[in-house]
Motif scaffolding. Sequence first.
Motif, mmCIF file in Angstrom:
data_model
loop_
_atom_site.group_PDB
_atom_site.id
_atom_site.type_symbol
_atom_site.label_atom_id
_atom_site.label_comp_id
_atom_site.label_asym_id
_atom_site.label_seq_id
_atom_site.Cartn_x
_atom_site.Cartn_y
_atom_site.Cartn_z
ATOM 1 N N GLU A 142 -14.551 -44.092 30.457
ATOM 2 C CA GLU A 142 -14.054 -45.438 30.160
ATOM 3 C C GLU A 142 -14.091 -45.731 28.674
ATOM 4 O O GLU A 142 -13.312 -46.540 28.175
ATOM 5 C CB GLU A 142 -14.880 -46.474 30.921
ATOM 6 C CG GLU A 142 -14.706 -46.413 32.436
ATOM 7 C CD GLU A 142 -15.490 -47.500 33.143
ATOM 8 O OE1 GLU A 142 -16.074 -48.349 32.437
ATOM 9 O OE2 GLU A 142 -15.523 -47.510 34.386
ATOM 10 N N PHE A 143 -14.986 -45.093 27.965
ATOM 11 C CA PHE A 143 -15.056 -45.263 26.503
ATOM 12 C C PHE A 143 -15.536 -43.945 25.907
ATOM 13 O O PHE A 143 -16.197 -43.138 26.566
ATOM 14 C CB PHE A 143 -15.993 -46.408 26.109
ATOM 15 C CG PHE A 143 -17.380 -46.285 26.685
ATOM 16 C CD1 PHE A 143 -18.359 -45.545 26.029
ATOM 17 C CD2 PHE A 143 -17.706 -46.886 27.888
ATOM 18 C CE1 PHE A 143 -19.632 -45.428 26.556
ATOM 19 C CE2 PHE A 143 -18.980 -46.772 28.428
ATOM 20 C CZ PHE A 143 -19.952 -46.039 27.761
ATOM 21 N N GLY A 144 -15.199 -43.738 24.638
ATOM 22 C CA GLY A 144 -15.594 -42.513 23.960
ATOM 23 C C GLY A 144 -14.673 -41.354 24.298
ATOM 24 O O GLY A 144 -13.748 -41.470 25.102
ATOM 25 N N GLY A 145 -14.932 -40.220 23.660
ATOM 26 C CA GLY A 145 -14.141 -39.028 23.933
ATOM 27 C C GLY A 145 -12.816 -38.979 23.210
ATOM 28 O O GLY A 145 -11.916 -38.229 23.601
ATOM 29 N N ASP A 146 -12.665 -39.760 22.131
ATOM 30 C CA ASP A 146 -11.410 -39.772 21.373
ATOM 31 C C ASP A 146 -11.208 -38.426 20.662
ATOM 32 O O ASP A 146 -12.152 -37.697 20.382
ATOM 33 C CB ASP A 146 -11.427 -40.868 20.305
ATOM 34 C CG ASP A 146 -11.639 -42.253 20.884
ATOM 35 O OD1 ASP A 146 -11.645 -42.402 22.122
ATOM 36 O OD2 ASP A 146 -11.815 -43.188 20.079
ATOM 37 N N THR A 147 -9.947 -38.133 20.330
ATOM 38 C CA THR A 147 -9.614 -36.976 19.499
ATOM 39 C C THR A 147 -9.065 -37.492 18.173
ATOM 40 O O THR A 147 -8.341 -38.498 18.130
ATOM 41 C CB THR A 147 -8.584 -36.076 20.189
ATOM 42 O OG1 THR A 147 -9.130 -35.586 21.422
ATOM 43 C CG2 THR A 147 -8.205 -34.886 19.313
ATOM 44 N N THR A 148 -9.413 -36.797 17.090
ATOM 45 C CA THR A 148 -8.955 -37.157 15.753
ATOM 46 C C THR A 148 -8.110 -36.022 15.194
ATOM 47 O O THR A 148 -8.450 -34.848 15.350
ATOM 48 C CB THR A 148 -10.149 -37.415 14.818
ATOM 49 O OG1 THR A 148 -10.994 -38.416 15.405
ATOM 50 C CG2 THR A 148 -9.685 -37.896 13.450
ATOM 51 N N TRP A 149 -6.997 -36.379 14.556
ATOM 52 C CA TRP A 149 -6.127 -35.410 13.896
ATOM 53 C C TRP A 149 -6.060 -35.718 12.405
ATOM 54 O O TRP A 149 -6.216 -36.874 11.991
ATOM 55 C CB TRP A 149 -4.717 -35.475 14.453
ATOM 56 C CG TRP A 149 -4.548 -34.923 15.830
ATOM 57 C CD1 TRP A 149 -4.142 -33.656 16.182
ATOM 58 C CD2 TRP A 149 -4.743 -35.616 17.076
ATOM 59 N NE1 TRP A 149 -4.097 -33.520 17.543
ATOM 60 C CE2 TRP A 149 -4.452 -34.703 18.122
ATOM 61 C CE3 TRP A 149 -5.151 -36.917 17.402
ATOM 62 C CZ2 TRP A 149 -4.548 -35.048 19.462
ATOM 63 C CZ3 TRP A 149 -5.247 -37.264 18.732
ATOM 64 C CH2 TRP A 149 -4.941 -36.337 19.750
ATOM 65 N N ALA A 150 -5.812 -34.691 11.599
ATOM 66 C CA ALA A 150 -5.637 -34.865 10.156
ATOM 67 C C ALA A 150 -4.353 -34.179 9.706
ATOM 68 O O ALA A 150 -3.933 -33.169 10.274
ATOM 69 C CB ALA A 150 -6.831 -34.298 9.393
ATOM 70 N N ASP A 151 -3.750 -34.737 8.661
ATOM 71 C CA ASP A 151 -2.432 -34.350 8.164
ATOM 72 C C ASP A 151 -2.573 -33.334 7.029
ATOM 73 O O ASP A 151 -3.051 -33.664 5.938
ATOM 74 C CB ASP A 151 -1.718 -35.618 7.675
ATOM 75 C CG ASP A 151 -0.284 -35.397 7.270
ATOM 76 O OD1 ASP A 151 0.084 -34.260 6.930
ATOM 77 O OD2 ASP A 151 0.488 -36.384 7.277
ATOM 78 N N LEU A 152 -2.135 -32.097 7.268
ATOM 79 C CA LEU A 152 -2.268 -31.043 6.269
ATOM 80 C C LEU A 152 -1.254 -31.177 5.138
ATOM 81 O O LEU A 152 -1.490 -30.666 4.037
ATOM 82 C CB LEU A 152 -2.126 -29.677 6.935
ATOM 83 C CG LEU A 152 -3.200 -29.344 7.976
ATOM 84 C CD1 LEU A 152 -2.914 -27.990 8.620
ATOM 85 C CD2 LEU A 152 -4.595 -29.365 7.363
ATOM 86 N N ALA A 153 -0.135 -31.844 5.384
ATOM 87 C CA ALA A 153 0.826 -32.104 4.305
ATOM 88 C C ALA A 153 0.263 -33.139 3.342
ATOM 89 O O ALA A 153 0.379 -32.991 2.115
ATOM 90 C CB ALA A 153 2.164 -32.576 4.883
ATOM 91 N N ALA A 154 -0.358 -34.187 3.876
ATOM 92 C CA ALA A 154 -0.970 -35.202 3.010
ATOM 93 C C ALA A 154 -2.103 -34.595 2.190
ATOM 94 O O ALA A 154 -2.269 -34.922 1.009
ATOM 95 C CB ALA A 154 -1.490 -36.362 3.858
ATOM 96 N N ALA A 155 -2.877 -33.698 2.810
ATOM 97 C CA ALA A 155 -3.973 -33.056 2.080
ATOM 98 C C ALA A 155 -3.437 -32.258 0.895
ATOM 99 O O ALA A 155 -4.004 -32.294 -0.205
ATOM 100 C CB ALA A 155 -4.759 -32.148 3.017
ATOM 101 N N TYR A 156 -2.346 -31.544 1.091
ATOM 102 C CA TYR A 156 -1.748 -30.790 -0.018
ATOM 103 C C TYR A 156 -1.149 -31.737 -1.057
ATOM 104 O O TYR A 156 -1.382 -31.576 -2.270
ATOM 105 C CB TYR A 156 -0.656 -29.847 0.502
ATOM 106 C CG TYR A 156 0.128 -29.201 -0.612
ATOM 107 C CD1 TYR A 156 -0.315 -28.046 -1.227
ATOM 108 C CD2 TYR A 156 1.320 -29.777 -1.078
ATOM 109 C CE1 TYR A 156 0.386 -27.469 -2.281
ATOM 110 C CE2 TYR A 156 2.031 -29.219 -2.126
ATOM 111 C CZ TYR A 156 1.549 -28.059 -2.719
ATOM 112 O OH TYR A 156 2.253 -27.508 -3.773
ATOM 113 N N ASP A 157 -0.381 -32.721 -0.608
ATOM 114 C CA ASP A 157 0.332 -33.603 -1.536
ATOM 115 C C ASP A 157 -0.605 -34.332 -2.485
ATOM 116 O O ASP A 157 -0.223 -34.638 -3.625
ATOM 117 C CB ASP A 157 1.149 -34.637 -0.758
ATOM 118 C CG ASP A 157 2.353 -34.033 -0.053
ATOM 119 O OD1 ASP A 157 2.728 -32.888 -0.379
ATOM 120 O OD2 ASP A 157 2.906 -34.712 0.844
#
Length: 317
Positions: A142-157
């Motif tokens: 019911e709560f928790g267990g989220d997934t997080t993503w990060a942007d590799l293009a933004a990291a390079y830019d």
Amino acid sequence: MTSVIENRQTDTAQLTVEPIAGYLGAEVSGIDLKDDITAQVGDALRDALFEHKVLFFRDQRLDHDQQIRFTEYYGPVTGAHPLGYTDKSPAGFPEILEVDSRTYASRAGGRQYSYASFWHQDVTALVNPPAVTVLRAELVPEFGGDTTWADLAAAYDNLPASLQRFLEGLNAENRFGGRAPQWSDGSESESLTRDKPIISEHPVVRVHPVTGRKLLYVNPGFTSRIVGLSARRSDRILDLLFDEVTNPAYTVRIAWTPDSVGVWDNRATIHLAPTDLGHLDVVRVLHRTTVEGDIPVGVDGRKSNSVSGEPFLSTRR
């Protein structure tokens, strides 16, 4: 800002793509993924993925067959995992990797809710890592267990130009576990990676084959060293890059709900499975499919090369 894709409709509603974070991530509505998708809508979904890098669909009650069929809109579907893990595929569906918290061994102080609860891209040990990943939620807390993503293009830019140029000349080795494997002695992961080693060298800066964007192509889960540098120098550079690709500014965190489907561009993102559930007695079951990937190409046209292991190809030709 909500974008409505004009003149690209399903039988029942109009497709809407709504961004949910500054750099990446969007929720898509107005479509039932069980239905046959027209060529126009399929094109729109692919365009949306390459623009937003992570798409989320809610209230999609799919079975295994329907998930595989939807995944095919993004390309040929591979087997569940290059190391096998046949015990983690539902019977009759070797393309699906079942991520079921009930199948993982307990850890001290709690359970494990994913086989890879650390920042990673999917299987960059391969010479052709998956291009796209689809993950469908069946049972979620019911709560928790989220997934997080990060942007590799933004990291390079957002790197200084001088550092960008330096990195564009480097290759990095990728293997299961990266610099510090997080599995225990005698575990299934240890034996599989020992008996069937898969190791590849990729450009540290990759060019996306569809968008042409430059991507900072390293991740803590698989990248083990910078080729040609001493261990000390390699570790210093990787520490810097891992800090950059996991910068919270470049992330989106999404909460799973029952029957939600996440789709991400595995070439342009890294992701973090949940680490906040180990002390709770809850069940989390998701089903993963992946799309056959291409061999990464660097800024100067250099291609990745395999040190050990074969390309991971679809069996559905």
